[in-house]
Design a protein around this motif. Structure first.
Motif, PDB file in Angstrom:
ATOM      1  N   LEU A 331       0.981  -1.274   0.100  1.00  0.00           N
ATOM      2  CA  LEU A 331       0.047  -0.136   0.093  1.00  0.00           C
ATOM      3  C   LEU A 331       0.927   1.221   0.050  1.00  0.00           C
ATOM      4  O   LEU A 331       2.052   0.878   0.572  1.00  0.00           O
ATOM      5  N   TYR A 332       0.238   2.417  -0.385  1.00  0.00           N
ATOM      6  CA  TYR A 332       1.066   3.713  -0.297  1.00  0.00           C
ATOM      7  C   TYR A 332       0.367   4.745   0.198  1.00  0.00           C
ATOM      8  O   TYR A 332      -0.619   5.267  -0.365  1.00  0.00           O
ATOM      9  N   THR A 341       9.350  -1.631   4.974  1.00  0.00           N
ATOM     10  CA  THR A 341       8.974  -2.698   4.127  1.00  0.00           C
ATOM     11  C   THR A 341       9.680  -2.959   2.764  1.00  0.00           C
ATOM     12  O   THR A 341      10.218  -3.718   2.200  1.00  0.00           O
ATOM     13  N   ASN A 342       9.537  -1.682   1.973  1.00  0.00           N
ATOM     14  CA  ASN A 342      10.087  -1.540   0.678  1.00  0.00           C
ATOM     15  C   ASN A 342      11.553  -1.834   0.913  1.00  0.00           C
ATOM     16  O   ASN A 342      12.278  -2.435   0.195  1.00  0.00           O
ATOM     17  N   LEU A 343      12.306  -1.390   1.802  1.00  0.00           N
ATOM     18  CA  LEU A 343      13.685  -1.203   2.281  1.00  0.00           C
ATOM     19  C   LEU A 343      14.005  -2.767   2.377  1.00  0.00           C
ATOM     20  O   LEU A 343      15.097  -3.317   1.796  1.00  0.00           O
ATOM     21  N   ALA A 344      13.376  -3.543   3.205  1.00  0.00           N
ATOM     22  CA  ALA A 344      13.804  -4.799   3.354  1.00  0.00           C
ATOM     23  C   ALA A 344      13.498  -5.974   1.872  1.00  0.00           C
ATOM     24  O   ALA A 344      14.472  -6.691   1.822  1.00  0.00           O
ATOM     25  N   ARG A 378      16.253   9.444  -2.795  1.00  0.00           N
ATOM     26  CA  ARG A 378      17.142   8.637  -2.063  1.00  0.00           C
ATOM     27  C   ARG A 378      16.179   7.585  -0.934  1.00  0.00           C
ATOM     28  O   ARG A 378      16.545   6.748  -0.586  1.00  0.00           O
ATOM     29  N   LEU A 379      14.824   7.844  -1.074  1.00  0.00           N
ATOM     30  CA  LEU A 379      13.817   7.074  -0.171  1.00  0.00           C
ATOM     31  C   LEU A 379      13.839   5.584  -0.996  1.00  0.00           C
ATOM     32  O   LEU A 379      13.986   5.642  -2.185  1.00  0.00           O
ATOM     33  N   PRO A 380      13.650   4.568  -0.328  1.00  0.00           N
ATOM     34  CA  PRO A 380      13.335   3.237  -0.770  1.00  0.00           C
ATOM     35  C   PRO A 380      12.143   3.215  -1.599  1.00  0.00           C
ATOM     36  O   PRO A 380      11.080   2.773  -0.951  1.00  0.00           O
ATOM     37  N   LEU A 381      11.614   3.848  -2.448  1.00  0.00           N
ATOM     38  CA  LEU A 381      10.417   4.120  -3.219  1.00  0.00           C
ATOM     39  C   LEU A 381      10.326   2.842  -3.834  1.00  0.00           C
ATOM     40  O   LEU A 381      11.245   2.097  -4.346  1.00  0.00           O
ATOM     41  N   PRO A 382       9.087   2.443  -4.196  1.00  0.00           N
ATOM     42  CA  PRO A 382       8.691   1.162  -5.091  1.00  0.00           C
ATOM     43  C   PRO A 382       9.145   1.419  -6.430  1.00  0.00           C
ATOM     44  O   PRO A 382       9.189   2.356  -6.877  1.00  0.00           O
ATOM     45  N   ASP A 383       9.055   0.293  -7.209  1.00  0.00           N
ATOM     46  CA  ASP A 383       9.514   0.405  -8.767  1.00  0.00           C
ATOM     47  C   ASP A 383       8.343   1.428  -9.376  1.00  0.00           C
ATOM     48  O   ASP A 383       8.575   2.044 -10.218  1.00  0.00           O
ATOM     49  N   LYS A 384       7.094   1.392  -8.998  1.00  0.00           N
ATOM     50  CA  LYS A 384       5.936   1.644  -9.503  1.00  0.00           C
ATOM     51  C   LYS A 384       5.108   2.175  -8.193  1.00  0.00           C
ATOM     52  O   LYS A 384       4.680   1.257  -7.503  1.00  0.00           O
ATOM     53  N   ASN A 401       6.478  16.500  -5.562  1.00  0.00           N
ATOM     54  CA  ASN A 401       8.002  16.033  -5.975  1.00  0.00           C
ATOM     55  C   ASN A 401       8.083  14.547  -6.312  1.00  0.00           C
ATOM     56  O   ASN A 401       8.931  14.217  -6.032  1.00  0.00           O
ATOM     57  N   TYR A 402       6.918  14.097  -7.023  1.00  0.00           N
ATOM     58  CA  TYR A 402       7.461  12.516  -7.086  1.00  0.00           C
ATOM     59  C   TYR A 402       7.888  12.324  -8.196  1.00  0.00           C
ATOM     60  O   TYR A 402       7.311  13.047  -9.395  1.00  0.00           O
ATOM     61  N   PRO A 403       8.700  11.553  -8.624  1.00  0.00           N
ATOM     62  CA  PRO A 403       9.267  11.003  -9.914  1.00  0.00           C
ATOM     63  C   PRO A 403       8.339  10.696 -10.951  1.00  0.00           C
ATOM     64  O   PRO A 403       7.564   9.712 -10.896  1.00  0.00           O
TER      65      PRO A 403
END
Length: 594
Positions: A331-332, A341-344, A378-384, A401-403
């Motif tokens: 979830l986001y 969780t993304n980091l793990a 630099r945050l552990p963002l998800p692939d999408k 400011n999201y990619p």
């Protein structure tokens, strides 16, 4: 200058009566009355509308800079300060705004003594820390003496540990254990939250948050694993219901944790603040707000969230290492538990497709969604990050400011409506439906409705409480007789909306459900620092009131609208909802499935 701190009006008034010299009183209590023949009473100046966005942007960048100083470490990501959560009681942004108000008065005062009164112990602590750093004399005249910080931290950590120990103890080795999984299956993991509805939905290959996506994944030959924890429900009953499902379909996070993990979590919680550096000045609007950040970092009440976030990290790390996973659907809302969780998953080094679903509506006040410049890199963002529709993906990319490369418009998996192909008949009822939201805002709304005397104007006023805050819990705090002001509904969302002529709300996202059902909405503006309205940017079929006296005339004006104007505005509003909540169809599901 001397600064005296008070948390009780009677104690302040007694002190002022004894003082021979004039005192300037800065009151965060708007109802305070004192003898102004001898003393000067001032209230915090509200920020001008054009001042608010720069403060928010500066706050977001300050948090981003601290994260960068700490290398976006696990300790930083676990700490609630990193998520900028606007819904947390006494949240950091509110404290910063109040502190800036104090600083303006402090800097512009020539008085020998400034007395500050506030019901917020956090604000008073921030002021004391600031004054001490400047060599200003501080006199604490509080009616409630806080226990030593060490004892509060120890008690908080003990409480968090016992709660976590109870979870581990009740995890068991039954059908919800990881030992029942096929380790080589190659799972599509659905990271969700379980409640009283979950077992029935899972039996139909659906999920509370991801809707029918699990069924679509299963139909495509994927092995679906529902993974998460229990929320807002009786844990024993939910465990029992989930345990009746076939083994290997559901995994509780707690089953991955053992007693050794509990020791790690306790130690991490006790030492986390020492792992996070807050060095030098932290500037906001030209003011060093470092004392506010440092005090907030040390709040014992944050220990529970800190411990829970680290437990989530440990469990996710074990899951990825123990079980073969092909794709992980998270979830986001940019909460800490999502980031760890993304980091793990990323730290495992395994090729796992990491997808996050932005499942909740976004308001201008949703500060947790905002990213600083360094955070977006630099945050552990998800692939999408797949959003509900075009409106929310636009908010994330253009305003937060999201990619753009990672942010994709998807569809509203848990909502059953999209763009409407026609109008909805105008109801003949005189019912005004009032949706409640958070605990504090619910009380404010009920007092507002009582003062509006809407029922006396001939309208059937019906209040729908938020599930997390039943009316029985609110009533003792109302401070007035609710007889005749409104009735309280026990009906469901759709039933309530269908019976209404107009919907009144403040902050709650049920306003989108109302518009999707063709009902006009009225937003109550309580002059929040940031507007919590999820419909910011929408002008059609929506009205705003800021005083109780204005509500009845606005309802009457909606009732008197010509049909042509009514249906024209309705069509524009429903089209907006269609862009906000894209329909669930094969085309819009491709971003999840491919």
């Amino acid at each position: 200058m001397k600064v005296s701190l008070f948390d009780n009006p009677d104690r302040l008034k007694g002190y002022l009566k004894e003082r021979g010299e004039a005192v300037t009183v800065l009151s965060f209590d708007r109802d305070l009355v004192i003898d102004q023949a001898r003393h000067r009473l001032v209230f915090p100046k509200p920020c001008l509308p054009e001042e608010k966005l720069p403060i928010i942007e500066a706050y977001v960048e300050a948090v981003s800079e601290i994260g960068d100083q700490n290398g976006y470490s696990l300790a930083w990501l676990c700490h609630p300060i990193s998520e900028k959560n606007e819904l947390m009681p006494e949240n950091l942004l509110d404290q910063l705004v109040d502190f800036l108000a104090f600083h303006r008065t402090f800097g512009g005062s020539n008085a020998d003594e400034l007395a500050v009164i506030s019901g917020s112990s956090e604000l008073l602590g921030n002021i004391a820390a600031f004054c001490q750093s400047r060599g200003v004399t501080v006199c604490s005249r509080l009616s409630r003496r806080p226990r030593p910080l060490f004892l509060r931290r120890l008690a908080s950590c003990l409480f968090s540990s016992l709660a976590l120990a109870k979870k581990i103890l009740t995890a068991g080795t039954g059908p919800l254990s990881w030992k029942k999984l096929d380790r080589a299956a190659g799972y599509s993991v659905i990271r969700t939250w379980f409640d009283q509805r979950s077992a029935a939905m899972i039996s139909q290959d659906k999920d509370t948050y991801f809707g029918e996506l699990p069924g679509r994944l299963k139909a495509g030959g994927r092995h679906v694993l529902y993974y998460g924890e229990i929320i807002n429900a009786d844990p024993r009953k939910v465990r029992q219901d989930l345990g009746s499902l076939p083994s290997g379909r559901v995994l509780l996070e707690r089953t991955l944790l053992g007693w050794a993990d509990l020791i790690r979590i306790v130690w991490f919680t006790l030492t986390c603040r020492a792992r996070v550096r807050l060095s030098g000045q932290i500037m906001l609007q030209g003011v060093d707000v470092g004392p506010v950040f440092r005090n907030y970092m040390g709040l014992p009440r944050l220990d529970h969230a800190l411990a829970a976030n680290y437990a989530t990290y440990l469990a996710a790390k074990k899951l990825v290492n123990k079980v073969q996973i092909k794709e992980f659907f998270n979830l986001y809302e940019n909460y800490s538990w999502e980031k760890v969780t993304n980091l793990a998953v990323k730290q495992s080094g395994k090729r796992v497709r990491l997808i996050a679903f932005q499942h909740a509506q976004i308001a201008a006040s949703s500060t947790k969604f905002f990213l600083g410049k360094k955070e977006s890199e630099r945050l552990p963002l998800p692939d999408k990050i797949i959003t509900l529709g075009e409106v929310t993906s636009g908010h994330l990319v253009r305003a937060m400011n999201y990619p753009a490369a990672r942010t994709v418009a998807g569809c509203a998996l848990r909502h059953s409506y999209g763009r409407s192909s026609g109008s909805v008949a105008r109801p003949a009822s005189k019912r005004v439906l009032v949706f409640l939201w958070t605990f504090e805002r619910s009380l404010e709304m009920l007092r507002f409705i009582k003062a509006s005397r809407l029922a006396e104007a001939g309208y059937d006023v019906v209040v729908s409480p938020h599930p997390n805050h039943p009316y029985e819990k609110l009533k003792p705090y109302l401070g007035f007789d609710d007889q005749g002001a409104y009735t309280v509904s026990r009906a469901g969302l759709k039933e309530n909306i269908d019976a209404a002529m107009v919907v009144v709300y403040s902050g709650t996202t049920t306003c989108l459900d109302a518009l999707a059902s063709g009902r006009p909405v009225i937003s109550v503006d309580f002059n929040d620092f940031i507007d919590p309205d999820p419909l910011f940017g929408l002008a059609e079929f929506k009205w705003t009131v800021s005083s109780p006296e204005a509500l009845s005339p606005v309802v009457k004006s909606i009732e008197a609208m010509a049909d042509a104007d009514y249906y024209s505005a309705q069509a524009k509003a429903m089209d907006f909802v269609g862009s906000y909540f894209r329909p669930v169809d094969q085309e819009n599901l491709k971003v999840f499935l491919n």
